[in-house]
Scaffold this active site. Structure first.
Site: not given
Ligand SMILES: *Cc1c(COP(=O)(O)O)cnc(C)c1O
Length: 422
Positions: A278, A346
Site C-alpha cells: 500500500r 444498483c
C-alpha cells in the site's frame, strides 16, 4: 508528498494535465505516477540502510506489469500470493531468488511452478502446507527454502478485514507452537529453514504493534537458534499505513518504522525483508471520473459519477475514505456544498462518500479520488458488465495506457454458448 498537484488552475499528474489524459482515454481511468512509485520504494530502501535487506514489493496492491517493471528496474524483490502473481513477477524480469511466496493456501501446482522456475523462499503458513511442500520438493529433487509465518497475537489496531496478526485470524501458526513446527520442518529433507516470517495486517497507523511483534520475533530467533536452526533471514511483512486524508491522520514514516526494526532486530545479524504494498502504490495513483448528473434529492444532493464500486471497492468493502477533489482548481474561497458522491451501480453500497464538501460541480466536470493506487484496479470487477477501467502511467511529460479498456465485444466474447444450445 506525491506528484499530483494543481498548476495553472488544473490538477496534474507529474507534468501532464489530467484533463489531457481524460480527453485521450475517456473516463473513468486510473493514473499512476512513476516518480511517486520510485520515491516510495527508495524511502523504504533508505529506511533499512545499514542493515542487509531486501524490499519485496507486495504486488497484490497493484500488479500492473508497468508498475512491476518500475519496481524490478529499481532492484526490488516481490512478495507474491498466487501462481498468477508469481508469473507476473517472472515476466517483469524479477529473478526467482528475489521472489517470496506468501499466502495461506498455496496449491501443489503453485509450489511446482515456483520450485522449477526459482524462488527465494516460501512463507509457510501451516503444518499441512509444510508437508505438501516437502512432498512436491522431493518429487522434483529440490529443496524448498522456507520461513514459517508466525502469528504473534498482537492487535494491529486496523480495520477488522485487514488485521492478520491476532490468534483468531487464519494466518500463520501460533508463535507458541513455533519451536515444534520448526523441529518438524528441520526433519524434512525437501525443506531448508532459512528464516522467520511475520505480517500483522495492513494500513497500520501506529508503530506499537510492530514493536510488539518484532520483539517476539527477536526472542523466537534466539530460541530457534539455540535449538540449532540457522535463522538468517527475517521477513517482517508489510502493512505500514498511508494518509488517506490530507487533514488529520499522519501515519509513522518509513524511517521511523526502520528505526523500530533496527532497535528490535538489528543486533541479530539477519537479513531483513519487508513487503510493503500500500505505501508504495497507494498515493502514487488517482482514479479520475466524470460527473454524469448532479441530482437534487430531498435534503441532500448527489453527484452521480461514471466510476462505481466495481472500479474502486474500498469504500464499500472497508468503509474507506478517499479524498475527492475537483480536477479544475476551485477559486480561493469558492463556496462549498455537501454532496453524496455515488456511482451508477444498483446498490446502496455504491456510495463513495457522504456529505462531502465540494464546490458546485456539474455534469461533465472531472473529479479525482486520491490515494487510489493500491487495492484499486487490482480489486476491480466487471459487475454490471462495466468494462475494467484503463490504467495510465505518467512519467514526466509522457503518458501511456498500460491496460486498455476492454470493448463490450471483448467482455461478451469471453463467455461461450454450449454446443447443445446451437
Ligand atoms: C497484504 C500483504 C502485504 C502488503 O500489505 P500492505 O498493507 O499493502 O503493505 C505484505 N505481506 C503479506 C503477507 C500480505 O498479505
Amino acid at each position: 508528498m506525491d506528484h499530483f498537484i494543481y498548476r495553472n488552475g488544473t490538477l496534474y499528474a507529474e507534468d501532464v494535465p489530467l484533463s489531457e489524459i481524460a480527453a485521450n482515454v475517456g473516463t473513468p481511468f486510473y493514473v499512476y505516477s512513476t516518480a511517486t512509485l520510485q520515491r516510495h520504494y527508495q524511502v523504504f530502501d533508505e529506511a533499512l540502510a545499514g542493515m542487509d535487506h531486501l524490499v519485496c514489493y507486495a504486488m497484490k496492491a497493484n500488479s500492473n506489469m508497468a508498475v512491476l517493471r518500475i519496481m524490478a528496474d529499481l532492484g526490488a524483490g516481490m512478495d507474491v500470493v498466487s501462481g498468477g502473481e508469481y508469473a507476473r513477477a517472472i515476466t517483469a524480469g524479477v529473478p526467482g531468488e528475489k521472489i517470496v511466496f506468501s499466502g495461506v493456501g498455496k496449491t501443489r501446482a503453485e509450489m511446482h511452478a515456483a520450485l522449477t522456475q526459482g524462488i527465494r523462499q516460501f512463507n509457510v503458513e501451516s503444518e499441512p502446507e509444510m508437508r505438501v511442500l516437502n512432498e512436491v520438493a522431493l518429487e522434483l529433487g529440490k529443496v524448498a527454502p522456507i520461513a514459517v509465518r508466525v502469528n504473534p497475537d498482537v492487535d494491529a489496531k486496523t480495520h477488522a478485514k485487514i488485521a492478520t496478526g491476532k490468534s483468531e485470524n487464519k494466518f500463520g501458526i501460533p508463535i507458541s507452537k513455533a519451536r515444534a513446527v520448526y523441529a518438524e520442518a528441520a526433519a524434512m529433507e525437501g525443506l531448508e529453514v532459512v528464516g522467520i516470517d511475520v505480517h500483522i495486517g495492513s494500513q497500520l497507523t501506529d508503530l506499537a504493534p510492530y514493536e510488539a511483534a518484532f520483539s517476539k520475533v527477536a526472542d523466537l530467533t534466539r530460541e530457534l537458534r539455540a535449538d540449532g536452526h540457522d535463522i538468517r533471514r527475517l521477513d517482517l511483512g508489510g502493512g505500514l499505513g498511508i494518509p488517506y486524508t490530507r487533514s488529520n491522520e499522519a501515519p509513522p514514516l518509513p524511517m521511523e518504522y526502520g528505526d523500530v526494526i533496527r532497535r528490535t532486530l538489528g543486533d541479530l545479524g539477519c537479513e531483513i525483508e519487508i513487503e510493503p504494498g500500500r505505501l508504495i502504490a497507494g498515493n502514487a495513483g488517482l482514479l479520475v471520473t466524470s460527473v454524469i448528473y448532479r441530482k437534487e434529492g430531498e435534503g441532500r444532493d448527489f453527484l452521480i459519477v461514471d466510476a462505481a464500486m466495481n472500479d474502486l471497492v474500498r469504500p464499500a468493502m472497508y468503509d474507506a475514505h478517499h479524498d475527492i477533489v475537483p480536477v479544475a482548481e476551485p477559486a480561493p474561497g469558492a463556496e462549498q456544498h455537501p454532496v453524496d458522491i455515488v456511482g451508477p451501480v444498483c446498490e446502496t453500497g455504491d456510495t463513495f462518500a457522504k456529505q462531502r464538501d465540494l464546490p458546485m460541480l456539474q455534469a461533465g466536470d472531472l473529479v479525482a479520488f486520491r490515494s487510489a493506487g493500491a487495492y484499486g484496479a487490482v480489486m476491480a470487477s466487471e459487475y454490471n458488465t462495466r468494462p475494467l477501467i484503463p490504467e495510465v502511467l505518467v512519467n514526466g511529460d509522457q503518458f501511456a495506457v498500460v491496460r486498455p479498456r476492454p470493448t463490450y465485444e471483448d467482455m461478451i466474447n469471453r463467455d461461450t454458448i454450449p454446443d447443445w444450445m446451437t
